[in-house]
Structures are given as structure tokens and as C-alpha cells.
Design a protein around this motif. Sequence first.
Motif, mmCIF file in Angstrom:
data_model
loop_
_atom_site.group_PDB
_atom_site.id
_atom_site.type_symbol
_atom_site.label_atom_id
_atom_site.label_comp_id
_atom_site.label_asym_id
_atom_site.label_seq_id
_atom_site.Cartn_x
_atom_site.Cartn_y
_atom_site.Cartn_z
ATOM 1 N N ALA A 173 0.848 -1.279 0.003
ATOM 2 C CA ALA A 173 -0.053 -0.061 -0.188
ATOM 3 C C ALA A 173 0.800 1.060 -0.149
ATOM 4 O O ALA A 173 1.827 1.483 0.831
ATOM 5 C CB ALA A 173 -1.044 0.012 1.257
ATOM 6 N N ALA A 174 0.579 2.256 -0.824
ATOM 7 C CA ALA A 174 1.229 3.403 -1.027
ATOM 8 C C ALA A 174 1.375 4.383 0.205
ATOM 9 O O ALA A 174 2.245 4.956 0.797
ATOM 10 C CB ALA A 174 0.788 4.222 -2.350
ATOM 11 N N ALA A 175 0.219 4.432 0.653
ATOM 12 C CA ALA A 175 0.043 5.245 1.687
ATOM 13 C C ALA A 175 -1.201 4.399 2.808
ATOM 14 O O ALA A 175 -2.263 5.014 3.057
ATOM 15 C CB ALA A 175 -0.854 6.776 1.329
ATOM 16 N N PRO A 176 -0.572 3.680 3.584
ATOM 17 C CA PRO A 176 -1.420 2.828 4.500
ATOM 18 C C PRO A 176 -1.959 3.609 5.676
ATOM 19 O O PRO A 176 -1.353 4.615 6.160
ATOM 20 C CB PRO A 176 -0.363 1.691 5.060
ATOM 21 N N LEU A 177 -3.239 3.491 6.216
ATOM 22 C CA LEU A 177 -3.734 4.192 7.314
ATOM 23 C C LEU A 177 -2.944 3.859 8.576
ATOM 24 O O LEU A 177 -2.539 4.478 9.480
ATOM 25 C CB LEU A 177 -5.300 3.752 7.494
ATOM 26 N N ILE A 178 -2.710 2.439 8.765
ATOM 27 C CA ILE A 178 -1.780 1.799 9.779
ATOM 28 C C ILE A 178 -0.432 1.415 9.306
ATOM 29 O O ILE A 178 -0.277 0.892 8.433
ATOM 30 C CB ILE A 178 -2.672 0.762 10.582
ATOM 31 N N ALA A 179 0.553 2.470 9.544
ATOM 32 C CA ALA A 179 1.886 2.443 8.884
ATOM 33 C C ALA A 179 2.771 1.801 10.168
ATOM 34 O O ALA A 179 2.712 1.864 11.417
ATOM 35 C CB ALA A 179 2.149 3.765 8.626
ATOM 36 N N PRO A 180 4.142 1.397 9.690
ATOM 37 C CA PRO A 180 5.119 1.047 10.676
ATOM 38 C C PRO A 180 5.698 2.020 11.328
ATOM 39 O O PRO A 180 5.873 3.170 10.985
ATOM 40 C CB PRO A 180 6.324 0.476 9.367
ATOM 41 N N LEU A 181 5.990 1.872 12.595
ATOM 42 C CA LEU A 181 6.443 2.950 13.514
ATOM 43 C C LEU A 181 7.965 3.229 13.043
ATOM 44 O O LEU A 181 8.554 2.290 12.734
ATOM 45 C CB LEU A 181 6.444 2.302 14.970
ATOM 46 N N ALA A 182 8.388 4.367 13.259
ATOM 47 C CA ALA A 182 10.106 4.522 13.044
ATOM 48 C C ALA A 182 10.677 3.676 14.188
ATOM 49 O O ALA A 182 11.743 3.103 13.758
ATOM 50 C CB ALA A 182 10.086 6.015 13.185
ATOM 51 N N CYS A 183 10.299 3.570 15.182
ATOM 52 C CA CYS A 183 10.868 2.818 16.393
ATOM 53 C C CYS A 183 10.024 1.937 16.687
ATOM 54 O O CYS A 183 8.722 2.255 17.447
ATOM 55 C CB CYS A 183 11.663 3.580 17.357
ATOM 56 N N SER A 184 10.213 0.549 16.634
ATOM 57 C CA SER A 184 9.161 -0.486 17.202
ATOM 58 C C SER A 184 8.946 -0.295 18.874
ATOM 59 O O SER A 184 9.968 0.058 19.516
ATOM 60 C CB SER A 184 9.836 -1.836 17.015
ATOM 61 N N LEU A 185 7.837 -0.316 19.277
ATOM 62 C CA LEU A 185 7.431 -0.378 20.404
ATOM 63 C C LEU A 185 7.191 -1.687 21.146
ATOM 64 O O LEU A 185 6.895 -1.935 22.351
ATOM 65 C CB LEU A 185 6.025 0.223 20.902
ATOM 66 N N VAL A 186 7.689 -2.759 20.679
ATOM 67 C CA VAL A 186 7.600 -4.113 21.227
ATOM 68 C C VAL A 186 8.556 -4.099 22.504
ATOM 69 O O VAL A 186 9.875 -3.636 22.393
ATOM 70 C CB VAL A 186 8.254 -5.102 20.212
ATOM 71 N N GLY A 187 7.914 -4.495 23.590
ATOM 72 C CA GLY A 187 8.457 -4.510 25.004
ATOM 73 C C GLY A 187 8.724 -3.204 25.556
ATOM 74 O O GLY A 187 9.485 -3.379 26.603
ATOM 75 N N HIS A 188 8.219 -2.259 24.993
ATOM 76 C CA HIS A 188 8.467 -0.782 25.135
ATOM 77 C C HIS A 188 7.330 -0.410 26.503
ATOM 78 O O HIS A 188 6.197 -0.872 26.435
ATOM 79 C CB HIS A 188 8.563 0.168 24.369
ATOM 80 N N GLU A 189 7.879 0.579 27.365
ATOM 81 C CA GLU A 189 6.840 1.130 28.430
ATOM 82 C C GLU A 189 7.310 2.474 28.156
ATOM 83 O O GLU A 189 8.157 2.959 28.008
ATOM 84 C CB GLU A 189 7.128 0.684 29.906
ATOM 85 N N GLY A 190 6.164 3.250 28.179
ATOM 86 C CA GLY A 190 6.111 4.681 27.929
ATOM 87 C C GLY A 190 4.809 5.598 28.458
ATOM 88 O O GLY A 190 3.855 5.041 28.804
ATOM 89 N N PRO A 191 5.130 6.973 28.658
ATOM 90 C CA PRO A 191 4.119 7.826 29.222
ATOM 91 C C PRO A 191 3.054 7.984 28.179
ATOM 92 O O PRO A 191 3.332 8.312 27.045
ATOM 93 C CB PRO A 191 4.740 9.116 29.756
ATOM 94 N N VAL A 192 1.877 8.437 28.492
ATOM 95 C CA VAL A 192 0.674 8.701 27.724
ATOM 96 C C VAL A 192 -0.190 10.070 28.257
ATOM 97 O O VAL A 192 -0.437 9.748 29.576
ATOM 98 C CB VAL A 192 -0.279 7.738 27.360
ATOM 99 N N ALA A 193 -0.116 11.105 27.550
ATOM 100 C CA ALA A 193 -0.759 12.399 28.070
ATOM 101 C C ALA A 193 -2.376 11.974 27.666
ATOM 102 O O ALA A 193 -2.722 11.895 26.684
ATOM 103 C CB ALA A 193 -0.302 13.413 27.457
ATOM 104 N N VAL A 194 -3.302 12.397 28.720
ATOM 105 C CA VAL A 194 -4.468 12.032 28.539
ATOM 106 C C VAL A 194 -5.411 13.420 28.308
ATOM 107 O O VAL A 194 -5.161 14.293 29.352
ATOM 108 C CB VAL A 194 -5.075 11.161 29.751
ATOM 109 N N VAL A 195 -6.202 13.633 27.381
ATOM 110 C CA VAL A 195 -7.113 14.699 27.270
ATOM 111 C C VAL A 195 -8.127 14.919 28.199
ATOM 112 O O VAL A 195 -8.771 13.969 28.430
ATOM 113 C CB VAL A 195 -7.492 14.811 25.878
ATOM 114 N N PRO A 196 -7.977 16.057 29.026
ATOM 115 C CA PRO A 196 -9.052 16.359 30.211
ATOM 116 C C PRO A 196 -10.398 16.357 29.677
ATOM 117 O O PRO A 196 -10.691 16.923 28.560
ATOM 118 C CB PRO A 196 -8.590 17.480 30.709
ATOM 119 N N GLY A 197 -11.462 15.820 30.143
ATOM 120 C CA GLY A 197 -12.751 15.533 29.921
ATOM 121 C C GLY A 197 -13.026 14.620 29.110
ATOM 122 O O GLY A 197 -14.196 14.518 28.638
#
Length: 250
Positions: free
Chosen positions: A126-150
Motif C-alpha cells: 500500500a502506497a499510503a497505509p492508514l496503519i503504518a510501521p512505526l519509526a521505532c518499534s514499541l515491542v516490549g517498551h513502556e512509556g508515558p501517555v498524556a490524556v486529554v482532560p474531559g
Amino acid sequence: MALTHHAPTARLALVGDRSSAVRSHVRVPGLLDSLARHDGLVVEPYWIPTEDAELPGALDGFDGVWLLPGSPYRSEAGALAAVRAAREGGVPFLGTCGGFQHALLEYARSVCGLDDAAHAEVAPEAAAPLIAPLACSLVGHEGPVAVVPGTLAARLLGADRTVERYHCSYALDPAYEDVLRAHGLRFSGADEAGGLRIVELPDHPFFLGTLFQPELAGDGTRAHPLIRALAEAAVRHAAARAATERRIRA
């Protein structure tokens, strides 16, 4: 939500190609057991392979749908059918990791009119996939997520920041954010670089997707707040369904 032990048993469809090699799949039964023990949330799980989810009426009668990780699924069409059945039927839905990705894919195709929307894992050409490969894989990673209030996610998590675990290599291409948002999706969480990590559908009783895997949180003895919320929503759905059936019989 306060629930009593007299609350009805909810039927939860666990959609995915069950495998002992997928840590998420191994953890889920224990998490659901813990909800019954600690929270009085009785949820009866039924594993639905993606090939079966593709069949007409396969998800009829369920009070919740959880599209689990494990992509590429044996049937992409089945995974998408599960999302659509829950979305159109007002059935509580949670999609984690691959479930998040396919929730976006189904919405893009069915609601936004993006018939050619693709997942690069399934359609690498696919030339422009909606779901695309990450530049850096998150396999086995942990990270912060900012959550939108409301947002629903903020209410359930009770915080504007959370740290979550991942096991994925694909995510939404940011080029599609605006069209998805314009058609009603709400993006309620992002990582430090702005990558979208939580999505919800405000006009639905309970529709939530996360790129991270809440089922991997902690030591597996207590359910993550988002999983607990899915169970609560499923129990509410079961109660409403039972009340409707009683009225019909009366």
C-alpha cells in the motif's frame, strides 16, 4: 459505578486467534477472574476466532466485545466485522494494540469512506497505509501517555498522565488524523511525541481503543481501570438486555 453481586452475568466476546504464545491472551482469563473476586463484576468470556467473527450474526447476544492483540489476524475481515458489530450495535467495545489499529481501519472504511484504507502489516504494498510501521518499534517498551482532560479515558484513568506497556510495531499515520476526527472519532491520549495512543467514540455507550496493552499492566492480579470499565459497561448492557426481555415477556 457501584454494582452488587446480584448484577447479571455479562457475555463478553474475546475476539482474536487465541495462542499461548501471546502474553495478552494468557493474562486475560486471570484478569476477568479478578474482576469477579474483587469488584463483583461477573463476566463470562467466549473466545471467538477471527474467522468465526466474520460469519453473519457471530456476535449477536454479546454484552461486550474485546478485540485482542495478535495481528496479523487470520481473518482481517473478521476483526473488522467485530468492530463494526459493536460500533453499530451500541455494544461496549475495547480494542487493544491490534484491536486499536483495526478499530481505526474499520472506521476509516465504513464511516469516512476511505475504501482503500490499509494496514501495512497485511498490505505492505500500500502506497499510503492508514496503519503504518512505526519509526521505532514499541515491542516490549513502556512509556508515558498524556490524556486529554474531559474525555472518557481521563475519567476512567482519573489522571492526565499514565505509563503503559506496548508490544507493537504499527500505528496510525498522522496524515489521517484530521479526516477521522472530522467524522466523529476523539483522540484522547498521545505519547510524548504526539503519536496517538487512545481513541474513543463519544456518541457510543462505550467504545475505546488503545495502542498500548492495558492487560499487561501490573502483575496480572488486578485489572487495569480500562478493562474494569469494559466489564462495567458489559454488565450494564446485560442488565438493560435482561430488562428488555422481561418487558417483552410481560
